[in-house]
Design a protein around this motif. Structure first.
Motif, mmCIF file in Angstrom:
data_model
loop_
_atom_site.group_PDB
_atom_site.id
_atom_site.type_symbol
_atom_site.label_atom_id
_atom_site.label_comp_id
_atom_site.label_asym_id
_atom_site.label_seq_id
_atom_site.Cartn_x
_atom_site.Cartn_y
_atom_site.Cartn_z
ATOM 1 N N PRO A 172 10.242 -4.229 2.765
ATOM 2 C CA PRO A 172 10.665 -5.158 1.717
ATOM 3 C C PRO A 172 12.123 -5.588 1.853
ATOM 4 O O PRO A 172 12.494 -6.667 1.426
ATOM 5 N N PHE A 173 12.947 -4.737 2.483
ATOM 6 C CA PHE A 173 14.370 -5.073 2.552
ATOM 7 C C PHE A 173 14.643 -6.245 3.474
ATOM 8 O O PHE A 173 15.536 -7.030 3.244
ATOM 9 N N ARG A 194 7.928 -4.422 -5.051
ATOM 10 C CA ARG A 194 7.297 -5.098 -6.190
ATOM 11 C C ARG A 194 7.611 -6.583 -6.205
ATOM 12 O O ARG A 194 6.798 -7.389 -6.630
ATOM 13 N N MET A 195 8.827 -6.930 -5.749
ATOM 14 C CA MET A 195 9.195 -8.349 -5.712
ATOM 15 C C MET A 195 8.296 -9.101 -4.735
ATOM 16 O O MET A 195 7.912 -10.238 -4.984
ATOM 17 N N LEU A 196 7.962 -8.436 -3.624
ATOM 18 C CA LEU A 196 7.051 -9.078 -2.668
ATOM 19 C C LEU A 196 5.689 -9.313 -3.315
ATOM 20 O O LEU A 196 5.049 -10.331 -3.095
ATOM 21 N N LEU A 197 5.282 -8.328 -4.135
ATOM 22 C CA LEU A 197 4.003 -8.495 -4.823
ATOM 23 C C LEU A 197 4.112 -9.553 -5.917
ATOM 24 O O LEU A 197 3.178 -10.316 -6.144
ATOM 25 N N ALA A 198 5.291 -9.608 -6.566
ATOM 26 C CA ALA A 198 5.496 -10.627 -7.593
ATOM 27 C C ALA A 198 5.330 -12.010 -6.978
ATOM 28 O O ALA A 198 4.780 -12.925 -7.597
ATOM 29 N N THR A 207 2.843 -0.089 1.925
ATOM 30 C CA THR A 207 3.252 1.184 1.333
ATOM 31 C C THR A 207 3.966 2.095 2.317
ATOM 32 O O THR A 207 4.417 3.163 1.942
ATOM 33 N N SER A 208 4.102 1.674 3.572
ATOM 34 C CA SER A 208 4.594 2.653 4.543
ATOM 35 C C SER A 208 6.098 2.878 4.452
ATOM 36 O O SER A 208 6.606 3.871 4.926
ATOM 37 N N MET A 209 6.827 1.937 3.842
ATOM 38 C CA MET A 209 8.271 2.116 3.773
ATOM 39 C C MET A 209 8.723 2.613 2.398
ATOM 40 O O MET A 209 9.913 2.688 2.145
ATOM 41 N N GLY A 251 14.221 0.159 -2.925
ATOM 42 C CA GLY A 251 13.080 -0.142 -2.063
ATOM 43 C C GLY A 251 11.801 -0.395 -2.852
ATOM 44 O O GLY A 251 11.071 -1.339 -2.576
ATOM 45 N N GLY A 252 11.564 0.455 -3.852
ATOM 46 C CA GLY A 252 10.368 0.293 -4.667
ATOM 47 C C GLY A 252 10.367 -1.028 -5.416
ATOM 48 O O GLY A 252 9.368 -1.737 -5.474
#
Lengths: 260, 324, 279
Positions: free
Chosen positions: A90-91, A153-157, A173-175, A148-149
């Motif tokens: 996600p980062f 979530r932003m990617l899912l948003a 979920t791997s990172m 990171g979490g």
């Protein structure tokens, strides 16, 4: 009869030539139906990520056919209006020079005609709430200011903003920490149930796949070595590779490796 | 069994550019006996990686010790210069297998040179030839084709050989203590198992015996560690044997962590994993009261004002006065 | 802002920036107090420094302070213009080559390598000579320097741009429907800003040095003074052999100060910006 979202017949994808020749996806035949959650499970280098890129239209098959709703993927933009993706890290997914919010709004760029500014703002707000983030929490925030979490979530948003018909979730979920994982899975289920999305979930952890999937595809060296409903695959695995994947998970209730 | 590693009320902070202190590690104490494997688990940002630096006595600004002591074999690692620590402590007394280590070898140097550099840094005056001989002896123990591996560049090795080489190099000088900081977090489950097997193999061959294993995967620790310490917001909130912590957690945070774990077991599918809502407190601000109070499912009104201390509950340490 | 605070902690940066400020002060503030509008004869050739003319007079009896200040302003102008042209050109070519890859990359890289192989000074001398005395204005010289000096920036930007191209946020931008130009300008260029800025600083310094070099060998601008033409005049009129130090030492000193200060600023920035880049 349910519509087929993806339909692959004798699909092969290879890279390079001469000494560096390698076949990443080797003669695969499968289909994914509308509204299913299918997991592609396998270790690193099993070809699952290449298959995911084919679903996004980023790679074309070297031979065989790969169809989306009965047609080959030609127009990328049209394809991405319907098929979207969540990535692993996600980062690295957001541009660090812009606020999160503006980047969630930028997702509307894929549409031929953008909705009105007011509607876009509203949809971003609703998407943030859908992943349990108050819009005020990320207001004016830049990617590096979130954990990171939160970023995952932003990617899912972003997916809640776009509401595509198909989601390719490439190791989402791997990172992230084990405790955030359960959260991510919840949101995937929510996407399926509330927006009746078709989801392809890519992971190396058969335990995770087991929780969310309607069907599992076990991959090894470019081939699908076993497929079926999760209960069947995990309780009576037929392929040695499935057995291996199951045994490798350090489950608290099972013997794993004995220390001498 | 003798105590070889002691950590006493260790607190560490980062000093920001604006002069603020971030108290990343707070009042951590534990002791380890020869041959013990201690697992430390917690969410990212709980202070695990900061603690690692503290345990090696390696304080590179902006990280500073606030108070407390770390002793290896009775020798304190506090108040020593980074140079002194690098020369006299790292690799010899305490050695680390860092995060993502298995791809961390310098790609343009042969394995034997990478390894020889490590030895040469700690054994002044030993000539290269002698060092290579020592290396060969050690790598022979690992069950590899020693000559081939030592004369290869990292990229020419198989994944397995590379892992062996990394762990081999980290343990060359027979450190009394090995700290593994999330060595398997970036690996898939199959490779993870291979690495753990390798670590067990080296333990059996007595190449090293005492280890701290840091991870966020509690189920993994159940198989690897003798004892487990759970960290939250810079503090150890629960410490006991692996069995105690995993199967009978007492601190609300440990319980929540276990509740968030997934399992591939068919019997377990009915148990839905529940995530812990909310986020850990901001350590840049002073915290009064229990650090987990904000997210605790069994929080009491007084928890927010009362600082929690370690107490003994059911033969293990718990930092919660209501734990039973 | 944080970066700037970090920069201020570096003694190299503080020294370089102070030195450069001093140069700018001399070029733009001093003229308010010291009339440099007239370049006329005020005494005898090579009069030694005195209370009235601090740095003495040149071979035509003109005040060296006036000449140096005018020369400094010309040199800064050349450096800035050449720096801008070379940076923009190099960044553009590097960005496109790195991002597009394939044939376009091959062609652009070949072009870059071609320019790298030909020494810039030789090219400058050839072009300057062919233009002849009449057309050699300061601006033209700057443009020529700019057009021949972009190779270095193109190569380094190409490497960075092709590295960033494969990052996840670029893939996500594509999934957002962003086109190539938008990806280049919005998702790649900002990541290179600090880098391009450092390249720019070095190119200004290189521009000033190049101008001085060709001016000194007599191929400089004919319409005005620059630090290089002052040196050229000194060389042609026996200042070196006759030991008139004030004819060449101050000009040389100023050139060295500018180049050194810009180099120090660049190096110190490298230390502050790059740790993030390397990650």
């Amino acid at each position: 009869m349910q519509n087929k979202i993806f339909d692959a017949v004798n699909c092969v994808r290879s890279f390079g030539h001469g000494k560096k020749f390698m076949t990443a996806v080797d003669d695969i035949t499968f289909d994914i139906k509308d509204g299913e959650i299918v997991s592609l499970v396998g270790g690193s280098g099993c070809g699952k990520s290449v298959l995911a890129k084919m679903m996004l239209g980023l790679y074309k098959p070297t031979s065989g056919t790969f169809l989306y709703r009965g047609k080959p993927i030609t127009d990328h933009k049209a394809h991405w209006r319907e098929v979207q993706s969540v990535f692993q890290d996600p980062f690295s997914c957001f541009n660090q020079f812009f606020t999160i919010r503006s980047q969630l709004k930028a997702a509307f760029g894929i549409y031929k005609e953008k909705p009105s500014d007011k509607e876009m703002e509203e949809r971003v707000d609703r998407a943030l709430l859908a992943v349990n983030v108050k819009p005020s929490e990320v207001e004016g925030k830049y990617p590096f200011e979130l954990s990171g979490g939160q970023m995952q979530r932003m990617l899912l948003a972003r997916i809640f903003v776009l509401r595509p018909q198909v989601l390719i979730a490439d190791e989402p979920t791997s990172m992230v920490d084990a405790c955030v994982r359960a959260n991510i899975l919840d949101y995937l289920m929510k996407l399926k149930h509330e927006l009746s999305m078709t989801i392809v979930f890519i992971t190396h952890d058969i335990g995770l796949a087991y929780y969310v999937s309607d069907r599992l595809f076990i991959m090894h060296k470019g081939k699908i070595v076993e497929q079926g409903p999760p209960e069947e695959v995990t309780t009576s695995p037929k392929s040695e590779h499935t057995v291996q994947l199951l045994e490798d998970i350090p489950d608290v209730n099972r013997e794993w490796i004995k220390r001498a | 069994m003798s105590v070889i590693f002691e950590v006493e009320n260790l607190s560490l902070h980062y000093l920001t550019r604006f002069g603020n202190k971030i108290h990343a590690v707070n009042d951590v104490s534990f002791t380890m006996e020869q041959g013990e494997i201690l697992g430390i688990a917690g969410e990212s940002g709980c202070g695990k990686s900061t603690l690692v630096n503290g345990l090696m006595g390696l304080f590179i600004p902006p990280l500073h010790p606030t108070s407390g002591d770390v002793r290896v074999g009775g020798e304190s690692l506090m108040n020593r210069s980074p140079k002194d620590i690098r020369q006299n402590v790292l690799s010899r007394k305490v050695s680390m297998i860092p995060q993502g280590a298995f791809n961390a070898l310098n790609p343009v140097r042969k394995v034997k040179d990478i390894a020889a550099d490590v030895m040469a840094a700690h054994m002044k005056g030993m000539d290269r030839k002698h060092i290579y001989e020592r290396l060969k002896e050690r790598f022979d123990l690992f069950g590899m084709e020693t000559d081939k591996v030592l004369n290869s560049y990292p990229i020419q090795l198989t994944a397995g050989e590379r892992q062996r080489s990394v762990i081999g190099i980290s343990t060359l000088l027979n450190p009394q203590m090995v700290i593994a900081d999330e060595p398997t977090s970036a690996l898939d489950v199959t490779t993870q198992k291979v690495v753990i097997k390798l670590i067990f193999e080296l333990l059996e061959k007595k190449i090293f015996s005492t280890m701290i294993f840091i991870t966020h995967e509690l189920p993994l620790l159940r198989h690897v560690a003798d004892n487990i310490a759970i960290m939250y917001a810079g503090q150890i909130v629960e410490k006991g044997t692996a069995e105690q912590v995993v199967f009978d957690p007492r601190h609300p945070y440990t319980k929540a962590l276990m509740g968030a774990m997934l399992s591939a077991d068919a019997e377990q599918k009915t148990r839905k994993p529940t995530a812990i809502e909310g986020a850990p407190p901001n350590l840049a601000k002073p915290i009064s009261g229990c650090r987990f109070a904000e997210r605790c499912p069994s929080v009491k009104p007084e928890c927010k004002n009362r600082e929690q201390v370690i107490r003994i509950v059911g033969e293990r340490q718990v930092r919660c006065e209501y734990a039973e | 802002m944080k970066l700037f605070k970090n920069l201020l902690k570096s003694p190299m940066f503080v020294f370089g920036a102070s030195l450069f400020s001093l140069v700018l002060f001399a070029a733009f503030v001093v003229p308010f107090f010291y009339d440099i509008s007239q370049v006329t004869r005020v005494g005898n050739p090579y009069d030694a420094p005195s209370g009235k003319y601090l740095l003495g007079l040149d071979h035509l009896g003109r005040d060296y302070v006036v000449l140096l200040l005018r020369g400094l302003r010309s040199s800064l102008y050349v450096g800035l213009l050449a720096g801008v042209i070379a940076t923009v050109l190099g960044t553009l070519i590097g960005l496109i080559a790195g991002f597009k890859g394939g044939l376009i990359d091959d062609v652009l890289s070949a072009l870059t390598n071609l320019f790298v192989v030909i020494p810039q000074l030789v090219l400058l001398i050839l072009i300057s000579t062919s233009i002849g005395e009449s057309g050699r204005s300061l601006t033209l010289i700057a443009v020529i320097i700019g057009l021949t000096g972009w190779t270095w920036s193109a190569r380094s930007v190409r490497a960075q741009s092709s590295a960033i191209k494969s990052k996840d946020h670029i893939s996500l931008a594509r999934l957002n429907g962003d086109g190539g130009i938008r990806i280049l300008l919005v998702h790649i260029l900002p990541y290179l800003f600090s880098y391009v800025f450092m390249v720019f600083i070095i190119l200004i310094s290189a521009g000033i040095l190049s101008e001085s070099a060709i001016s000194m060998i007599g191929l400089g601008p004919v319409d005005t003074q620059s630090l290089g033409t002052i040196l050229n005049d000194a060389k042609n009129n026996g200042a070196l052999t006759d030991g008139y130090w004030y004819a060449f030492l101050p000009a040389t000193g100023i050139i060295i100060s500018i180049a050194l200060s810009l180099y120090l600023i660049n190096t110190s920035m490298d230390g502050v910006f790059n740790p993030r880049m390397r990650k």
